[in-house]
Design an enzyme around this catalytic site. Structure first.
Site, PDB file in Angstrom:
ATOM      1  N   GLN A  95       3.995  56.009 -26.243  1.00 14.26           N
ATOM      2  CA  GLN A  95       2.859  55.401 -27.002  1.00 14.26           C
ATOM      3  C   GLN A  95       2.888  54.727 -28.163  1.00 14.26           C
ATOM      4  O   GLN A  95       4.468  54.258 -29.105  1.00 14.26           O
ATOM      5  CB  GLN A  95       2.225  56.947 -27.800  1.00 14.26           C
ATOM      6  CG  GLN A  95       2.126  57.934 -28.871  1.00 14.26           C
ATOM      7  CD  GLN A  95       2.224  59.289 -28.693  1.00 14.26           C
ATOM      8  OE1 GLN A  95       1.808  58.976 -30.012  1.00 14.26           O
ATOM      9  NE2 GLN A  95       1.961  60.058 -27.747  1.00 14.26           N
ATOM     10  N   ARG A 192      -1.647  55.504 -24.658  1.00 11.97           N
ATOM     11  CA  ARG A 192      -0.711  56.356 -24.211  1.00 11.97           C
ATOM     12  C   ARG A 192       0.021  54.612 -23.404  1.00 11.97           C
ATOM     13  O   ARG A 192      -0.787  54.103 -22.644  1.00 11.97           O
ATOM     14  CB  ARG A 192      -0.930  57.001 -23.298  1.00 11.97           C
ATOM     15  CG  ARG A 192      -1.061  57.608 -24.214  1.00 11.97           C
ATOM     16  CD  ARG A 192      -1.572  59.088 -22.635  1.00 11.97           C
ATOM     17  NE  ARG A 192      -2.082  60.469 -23.695  1.00 11.97           N
ATOM     18  CZ  ARG A 192      -3.379  60.964 -23.631  1.00 11.97           C
ATOM     19  NH1 ARG A 192      -3.923  59.557 -22.289  1.00 11.97           N
ATOM     20  NH2 ARG A 192      -3.521  61.299 -23.787  1.00 11.97           N
TER      21      ARG A 192
END
Length: 315
Positions: A95, A192
């Site tokens: 992420q 993400r």
């Protein structure tokens, strides 16, 4: 108020969580997939509450708005920091977090998310994802599209006691078998990039946020270097890990009596090992592993004793 404020943590279940928060700290966790302890939090997704004293039951957000003198009337629009403990029983998603300006313009939130980790424990040969190898945004996008994770992502080994700074725009992930104390800006905005194609109990994959992730990622990646500053007082050791735009982080290693003066508006303190005491005026307060507290603005001097370690921060 011339006394410390101790807080009850808030626990968050995660697909990658485990039981380390119970096993290592004795916390009462909601399940065997508990990934996060929000130890000192004023975030609306989970607010810590005062556990004792005249303000018992008050949330930090309430204190911030109703008892601003505790924080020296800090001019920030919201409580600026968030302290967590993360149990990465399995790999977290790869992420990236946005910087302040992007978060304000695109997410309409107060701030972005710089963060840092202190490694409380980790398995043998543990590692984290930190950074990438792309030289341009185009290369970054192409590598992500093709799923070339082994060549794109940088992995570094970690050990217990390591401190890692993760500024916004840095691709990162905690990996399996890692327990960290995290101090971050008070934001829950995460993009993400890759989640190992995992599915939840209903067979659904978690959402990815590739467009925004690529926009905010720093290219090329350059690791932020810092030099800890160590001070000694008798047998005690005080380490300043980093002083950044958003927070300053210390480690206190206490082995004998220490007379302390506070030169910032307020301190956030997390006891990570051992036990000791905090003396304010004539009142003693026990300090045990897993305690989290704020030393308020009015508390100018205090005494520490016992044998313990704490991670301490302030904006």
């Amino acid at each position: 108020m011339n006394q410390p404020l101790f807080f009850e943590p808030v626990f968050q279940e995660r697909i990658w969580g485990g039981t380390a928060l119970k096993d290592k700290f004795g916390y009462h966790i909601p399940s065997e997939r508990t990934g996060e302890c929000w130890a000192i939090s004023a975030h609306p997704h989970g607010q810590s509450v005062v556990k004792s004293g005249p303000l018992k039951g008050k949330k930090i957000g309430e204190l911030w708005s109703e008892n601003s003198e505790i924080f020296g009337n800090d001019p920030s629009s919201v409580f600026p920091l968030l302290v967590k403990i993360l149990d990465a029983n399995t790999d977290l998603s790869v992420q990236v977090h946005p910087p302040d300006q992007y978060a304000k313009s695109q997410e309409h939130t107060k701030m972005g998310k710089d963060e840092c980790w202190y490694v409380l424990d980790c398995k043998k040969n543990a590692e984290i994802v930190l950074g990438h190898n792309a030289k341009t945004k185009e290369e970054l996008s192409n590598e992500i599209d093709k799923g070339k994770w082994d060549s794109l992502l940088r992995r570094i080994p970690i050990n217990k006691g390591d401190f890692i700074f993760v500024p916004s725009g840095t691709i990162h992930a905690l990996c399996e078998g890692t327990l960290v104390l995290e101090i971050q800006q008070n934001s829950d905005t995460t993009y993400r990039i890759y989640d190992y194609d995992r599915t939840d109990e209903e067979g659904n994959k978690r959402d990815l946020h590739l467009k925004k992730a690529i926009e905010v990622t720093r290219v090329p990646y350059k690791r932020f270097e810092f030099e800890p500053i160590v001070e000694r007082q008798g047998g005690n050791k005080f380490i300043q890990f980093i002083k950044s735009n958003h927070f300053t982080i210390y480690k206190w290693e206490i082995t004998e009596k220490a007379v302390m003066g506070k030169n910032h508006l307020y301190y956030l303190v997390s006891v990570i090992n051992g036990k000791g005491f905090l003396k304010v005026d004539k009142e003693d307060y026990e300090l045990n592993r897993g305690d989290h507290l704020i030393l308020p603005s009015s508390l100018k001097t205090f005494v520490l004793g016992g044998q313990f370690e704490a991670i301490v921060s302030h904006p």
